[in-house]
Design a protein around this motif. Structure first.
Motif, mmCIF file in Angstrom:
data_model
loop_
_atom_site.group_PDB
_atom_site.id
_atom_site.type_symbol
_atom_site.label_atom_id
_atom_site.label_comp_id
_atom_site.label_asym_id
_atom_site.label_seq_id
_atom_site.Cartn_x
_atom_site.Cartn_y
_atom_site.Cartn_z
ATOM 1 N N ASP A 114 21.322 -8.483 0.842
ATOM 2 C CA ASP A 114 21.788 -9.772 1.338
ATOM 3 C C ASP A 114 21.252 -10.056 2.735
ATOM 4 O O ASP A 114 20.648 -9.207 3.386
ATOM 5 N N HIS A 115 21.508 -11.296 3.222
ATOM 6 C CA HIS A 115 20.999 -11.718 4.524
ATOM 7 C C HIS A 115 21.547 -10.884 5.669
ATOM 8 O O HIS A 115 20.894 -10.726 6.704
ATOM 9 N N ASP A 116 22.769 -10.366 5.535
ATOM 10 C CA ASP A 116 23.371 -9.577 6.607
ATOM 11 C C ASP A 116 22.924 -8.119 6.593
ATOM 12 O O ASP A 116 23.421 -7.292 7.365
ATOM 13 N N SER A 118 23.321 -6.019 4.135
ATOM 14 C CA SER A 118 24.141 -5.196 3.245
ATOM 15 C C SER A 118 23.482 -5.069 1.870
ATOM 16 O O SER A 118 22.668 -5.898 1.465
ATOM 17 N N ARG A 146 19.151 -13.520 -1.277
ATOM 18 C CA ARG A 146 17.986 -12.950 -0.603
ATOM 19 C C ARG A 146 17.078 -12.238 -1.609
ATOM 20 O O ARG A 146 16.120 -12.824 -2.092
#
Length: 213
Positions: A114-116, A118, A146
């Motif tokens: 993911d974008h963060d 994770s 993503r």
């Protein structure tokens, strides 16, 4: 990545038992497959060609991933012998909604990045193809904001300079280090780094990218 590209694959020997494929469906979704044949050498390569063709034929009309795997498993379970089997993932990706649905037959876990930064792991929920007739496979799904990665166990079984297996934690670190380039360059960088380590098996990566057109 063009269908004929080998940038997402690195054979451990001259003849590979890994394969991947993708093709467009009439409703705008993209069907994809990735697989790993048990064994090495010519027998594995011949089964690879047969299985890749069978998966494309069974999936060309948009059959749901679980039913898609079930149909191919029935054919292979009826005809394979000598302990041969196939680990595979089949699925659909909808570029309009960035939604992916797939079914996993004994393949390593899928990784959603993911974008963060994770990761979420999706473990296989069914056995490899060609072992048990009458299997009913299940489906998994995710919104791909993503990137979604599928890879053969040749990736996790790569040995680093310390001779330790890369493992899923090492794969996550590898993806993090090459998270920014465009998809085609990212695959090239990932496979390039893996080639500099100790390849123990055929190594294939399939990337479903949710960003951009």
């Amino acid at each position: 990545v063009r269908r004929t590209s080998t940038r997402g694959a690195a054979p451990a020997r001259e003849i590979s038992g890994d394969f991947y494929d993708w093709f467009d469906l009439p409703d705008g979704r993209i069907a994809f497959t990735i697989g790993d044949i048990a064994g090495k050498g010519l027998d594995a390569a011949l089964l690879m060609v047969r299985c890749a063709s069978l998966l494309r034929w069974a999936g060309k009309d948009g059959l749901a991933p679980a039913a898609w795997l079930t149909a191919v498993n029935e054919e292979l379970a009826d005809t394979l012998s000598g302990g041969m089997f196939v680990c595979a993932v089949v699925g659909h990706y909808d570029p309009a909604t960035r939604h992916a649905t797939w079914a996993n037959a004994g393949f390593p876990p899928a990784l959603l990045h993911d974008h963060d930064g994770s990761f979420r792991e999706y473990e296989a929920e069914g056995p490899p193809l060609g072992i048990l007739p009458g299997m009913a496979y299940t489906e998994q799904s995710a919104h791909v904001a993503r990137s979604l990665y599928f890879f053969s166990d040749g990736v996790t079984d790569v040995r680093g300079r310390d001779r330790e297996l890369l493992g899923l934690a090492g794969v996550r670190d590898l993806i993090e280090r090459h998270a920014d380039p465009a998809p085609e360059h990212r695959l090239k960088n990932l496979v390039g780094e893996l080639r500099r380590l100790r390849l123990a098996d055929d190594t294939t990566i399939l990337l479903v990218e949710g960003r951009g057109p």
